[in-house]
Design a protein around this motif. Structure first.
Motif, PDB file in Angstrom:
ATOM      1  N   GLY A  56       9.188  42.604  12.110  1.00 15.46           N
ATOM      2  CA  GLY A  56       8.236  41.568  11.709  1.00 15.46           C
ATOM      3  C   GLY A  56       7.405  41.973  10.510  1.00 15.46           C
ATOM      4  O   GLY A  56       7.151  41.171   9.613  1.00 15.46           O
ATOM      5  N   THR A  57       6.985  43.224  10.472  1.00 13.54           N
ATOM      6  CA  THR A  57       6.193  43.725   9.351  1.00 13.54           C
ATOM      7  C   THR A  57       7.030  43.767   8.082  1.00 13.54           C
ATOM      8  O   THR A  57       6.626  43.238   7.043  1.00 13.54           O
ATOM      9  CB  THR A  57       5.645  45.126   9.667  1.00 13.54           C
ATOM     10  OG1 THR A  57       4.812  45.052  10.814  1.00 13.54           O
ATOM     11  CG2 THR A  57       4.870  45.696   8.495  1.00 13.54           C
ATOM     12  N   THR A  60       8.195  40.176   6.877  1.00 14.40           N
ATOM     13  CA  THR A  60       7.067  39.365   6.416  1.00 14.40           C
ATOM     14  C   THR A  60       6.563  39.844   5.060  1.00 14.40           C
ATOM     15  O   THR A  60       6.332  39.040   4.147  1.00 14.40           O
ATOM     16  CB  THR A  60       5.924  39.401   7.450  1.00 14.40           C
ATOM     17  OG1 THR A  60       6.407  38.884   8.692  1.00 14.40           O
ATOM     18  CG2 THR A  60       4.736  38.593   6.980  1.00 14.40           C
ATOM     19  N   THR A  63       9.260  39.084   2.247  1.00 13.67           N
ATOM     20  CA  THR A  63       9.286  37.686   1.815  1.00 13.67           C
ATOM     21  C   THR A  63       7.985  37.297   1.115  1.00 13.67           C
ATOM     22  O   THR A  63       7.993  36.500   0.174  1.00 13.67           O
ATOM     23  CB  THR A  63       9.545  36.724   2.991  1.00 13.67           C
ATOM     24  OG1 THR A  63       8.552  36.917   3.988  1.00 13.67           O
ATOM     25  CG2 THR A  63      10.919  36.925   3.572  1.00 13.67           C
ATOM     26  N   MET A 100      -1.104  42.147   7.675  1.00 12.80           N
ATOM     27  CA  MET A 100       0.122  42.682   8.276  1.00 12.80           C
ATOM     28  C   MET A 100       0.241  44.177   8.028  1.00 12.80           C
ATOM     29  O   MET A 100       0.547  44.951   8.939  1.00 12.80           O
ATOM     30  CB  MET A 100       1.337  41.936   7.720  1.00 12.80           C
ATOM     31  CG  MET A 100       2.639  42.293   8.375  1.00 12.80           C
ATOM     32  SD  MET A 100       2.782  41.805  10.104  1.00 12.80           S
ATOM     33  CE  MET A 100       2.882  40.046   9.951  1.00 12.80           C
TER      34      MET A 100
END
Length: 106
Positions: A56-57, A60, A63, A100
């Motif tokens: 996820g890190t 994210t 992107t 994040m």
């Protein structure tokens, strides 16, 4: 080293997005080749960063770098519109990326 790989992968995402725009639907050879090479490099470096960063890190941030970078390239080199709402949206993305990063394990 994972963060360095991720940062470079994000920069390559900006490169391939810009080159894809310049390829005119993959009808121009030079920009089409740059697009494909930058995509491959970006994916390889993203995958290397994911060896130690959470999915996820890494995804994210990758992107987000690409999105904000492409936004800036569009404004600075392609003459795209820069109004207050678009800039605020980009700043919100950057804020999310910072959160994040700060919330991820070292």
């Amino acid at each position: 080293m994972a963060w360095v790989y991720l940062g470079i992968a994000g920069l390559l995402e900006i490169v391939w997005a810009f080159a894809m725009k310049q390829s005119d639907g993959f009808t121009r050879l030079g920009p089409s080749i740059v697009t494909l090479v930058a995509m491959i490099g970006s994916f390889v470096l993203l995958s290397l960063s994911m060896k130690s960063l959470p999915l996820g890190t890494a995804y994210t941030i990758w992107t987000g770098i690409g999105a904000v970078g492409a936004f800036l390239v569009g404004i600075l080199w392609l003459g795209e519109q820069a109004n207050a709402m678009r800039i605020a949206a980009a700043l919100l993305i950057v804020g999310g990326l910072l959160l994040m990063k700060l919330s991820s394990p070292a």
